[in-house]
Design a protein around this motif. Sequence first.
Motif, PDB file in Angstrom:
ATOM      1  N   GLY A  58      -3.435  -1.521  -1.418  1.00  0.00           N
ATOM      2  CA  GLY A  58      -2.698  -1.005  -2.556  1.00  0.00           C
ATOM      3  C   GLY A  58      -3.530  -0.732  -3.781  1.00  0.00           C
ATOM      4  O   GLY A  58      -3.270   0.219  -4.522  1.00  0.00           O
ATOM      5  N   ALA A  59      -4.559  -1.534  -4.026  1.00  0.00           N
ATOM      6  CA  ALA A  59      -5.358  -1.368  -5.234  1.00  0.00           C
ATOM      7  C   ALA A  59      -6.082  -0.034  -5.263  1.00  0.00           C
ATOM      8  O   ALA A  59      -6.265   0.575  -6.328  1.00  0.00           O
ATOM      9  N   ALA A  60      -6.484   0.463  -4.102  1.00  0.00           N
ATOM     10  CA  ALA A  60      -7.247   1.714  -4.028  1.00  0.00           C
ATOM     11  C   ALA A  60      -6.447   2.921  -4.483  1.00  0.00           C
ATOM     12  O   ALA A  60      -7.025   3.960  -4.840  1.00  0.00           O
ATOM     13  N   LEU A  61      -5.136   2.810  -4.512  1.00  0.00           N
ATOM     14  CA  LEU A  61      -4.303   3.965  -4.845  1.00  0.00           C
ATOM     15  C   LEU A  61      -4.471   4.413  -6.284  1.00  0.00           C
ATOM     16  O   LEU A  61      -4.100   5.536  -6.633  1.00  0.00           O
TER      17      LEU A  61
ATOM     18  N   LEU B 215      -7.171  11.165  -0.638  1.00  0.00           N
ATOM     19  CA  LEU B 215      -8.514  11.459  -1.117  1.00  0.00           C
ATOM     20  C   LEU B 215      -8.703  11.124  -2.588  1.00  0.00           C
ATOM     21  O   LEU B 215      -7.767  11.235  -3.396  1.00  0.00           O
ATOM     22  N   ASP B 216      -9.938  10.742  -2.939  1.00  0.00           N
ATOM     23  CA  ASP B 216     -10.274  10.503  -4.343  1.00  0.00           C
ATOM     24  C   ASP B 216     -10.759  11.806  -4.974  1.00  0.00           C
ATOM     25  O   ASP B 216     -10.746  12.872  -4.338  1.00  0.00           O
ATOM     26  N   GLU B 217     -11.220  11.744  -6.198  1.00  0.00           N
ATOM     27  CA  GLU B 217     -11.621  12.949  -6.927  1.00  0.00           C
ATOM     28  C   GLU B 217     -12.788  13.683  -6.274  1.00  0.00           C
ATOM     29  O   GLU B 217     -12.953  14.894  -6.435  1.00  0.00           O
TER      30      GLU B 217
ATOM     31  N   LEU C 125       0.614   1.803  -7.741  1.00  0.00           N
ATOM     32  CA  LEU C 125       1.782   2.442  -7.128  1.00  0.00           C
ATOM     33  C   LEU C 125       2.385   3.501  -8.050  1.00  0.00           C
ATOM     34  O   LEU C 125       2.906   4.523  -7.584  1.00  0.00           O
ATOM     35  N   THR C 126       2.321   3.252  -9.359  1.00  0.00           N
ATOM     36  CA  THR C 126       2.821   4.244 -10.320  1.00  0.00           C
ATOM     37  C   THR C 126       2.020   5.537 -10.204  1.00  0.00           C
ATOM     38  O   THR C 126       2.581   6.644 -10.184  1.00  0.00           O
ATOM     39  N   HIS C 127       0.699   5.385 -10.125  1.00  0.00           N
ATOM     40  CA  HIS C 127      -0.154   6.561  -9.968  1.00  0.00           C
ATOM     41  C   HIS C 127       0.100   7.242  -8.616  1.00  0.00           C
ATOM     42  O   HIS C 127       0.177   8.480  -8.531  1.00  0.00           O
TER      43      HIS C 127
ATOM     44  N   ASP D 289       0.796  -1.230   0.000  1.00  0.00           N
ATOM     45  CA  ASP D 289       0.000   0.000   0.000  1.00  0.00           C
ATOM     46  C   ASP D 289       0.825   1.275   0.000  1.00  0.00           C
ATOM     47  O   ASP D 289       0.301   2.361   0.238  1.00  0.00           O
ATOM     48  N   GLY D 290       2.128   1.156  -0.257  1.00  0.00           N
ATOM     49  CA  GLY D 290       2.967   2.345  -0.301  1.00  0.00           C
ATOM     50  C   GLY D 290       3.087   3.069   1.023  1.00  0.00           C
ATOM     51  O   GLY D 290       3.460   4.243   1.069  1.00  0.00           O
ATOM     52  N   GLY D 291       2.764   2.363   2.123  1.00  0.00           N
ATOM     53  CA  GLY D 291       2.835   2.969   3.441  1.00  0.00           C
ATOM     54  C   GLY D 291       1.689   3.915   3.743  1.00  0.00           C
ATOM     55  O   GLY D 291       1.694   4.617   4.761  1.00  0.00           O
TER      56      GLY D 291
END
Length: 391
Positions: free
Chosen positions: A168-171, A157-159, A229-231, A143-145
């Motif tokens: 991690g998938a939520a990122l 936050l999302d849009e 993770l790229t995003h 999850d990138g911490g």
Amino acid sequence: MVRKIVIAPDSFKETLTAAEAAQAIELGLQEVLPETVIYDKVPMADGGEGTMQSLHDALGGTMKPVKATDALGRIIDAQYSYVEQNKTAIIELAEASGLETIELKHRNPLVTSTYGTGQLILSALNQGAQKIILGIGGSATNDGGTGMMKALGVKFLDEKGGNLPEGGAALINLAQINISNLDKRLKNVTFEVVCDVDNPLLGPTGATHTYAKQKGASPKDIEQLEQALTHYNQVLTETFQHDYSNVPGAGAAGGTGIALVAFLAAELSRGIDIVLHETQLKARLKDADICITGEGKIDQQTIYGKTPIGVAKTAQQFNIPVIALCGVTGEGYEAVKTHGIDHVFSVTGLDDRPPNDHASISKAEALAHPFRYLKALAQDAAHRLELGKNV
């Protein structure tokens, strides 16, 4: 003439803590050497399993129990060590966010989170910690911490301005990072991060492609997590006006490394270097006559940043002979003798002993009674090397 012996072993995996190993070695030596010999026991670790326990023992910490969440959000009993004298907390990410706490069938880095590790850090802040030593090996997460940082006040936050779910998938849906509520106490805390990998965040050697499979990810999951993770890194770069993705260790613990560097200005260091520093081993070796180290298995891999070599290189600075004791030796163990270790002795033989000596001690027997046999091994080594002569 031997006057002081520094005993600085690592843990013997799944059998003895470093402190227990040091005690067994001391008792064995006492059977042979005069009462006037001074023993300085320094439990060691290299950043892997047992690092928190070793530093806890060496620095005289007190274990602090914490109710935290595991990587799947379930309430668990966790703990960390706190050294009141130094205002130092010693935390292992694996304690709350570790892979070993998750049953094989439930491992899923799409949803696992480091939130529980953030809860441990928060508890340490409440204790008054001014320094936090954080080991980040053995994570169940990718999850990138972000979970850890959520516990410390950061909002992802999302849009629509909603909080992202854990994992991690939520990122992939991350639109904004809000750090305005990051715990202000963190500004006055120094972080030392035990990080024994140098993987970047992204790419074929990054967090996802290197480690996500063992955390339960399918090939399809791996591609999804890499995109996420790229995003995440793109939003991080926009937020901090700096790209941290290629910092060595940024990909450690499913990308937790990059969060520690970006949000907390943490330093990522090799485990053995941190332990050597925190235990002040160099100063304790200055007036020593012999150093004894060891770990469960000594083989070719020992020369790559493992405890016995870190200890031996420190002892070399003072021309102090080093003896290594272990449960078993493996292929290429002789390589350690070119890295500062003078003698190797193992419970099951295949070392500096004459051929077939101790051949009756099987690995199973040694594992069943590790303290007894390590004590006997220390006694045997002292006899063979005539450590007691003229003392």
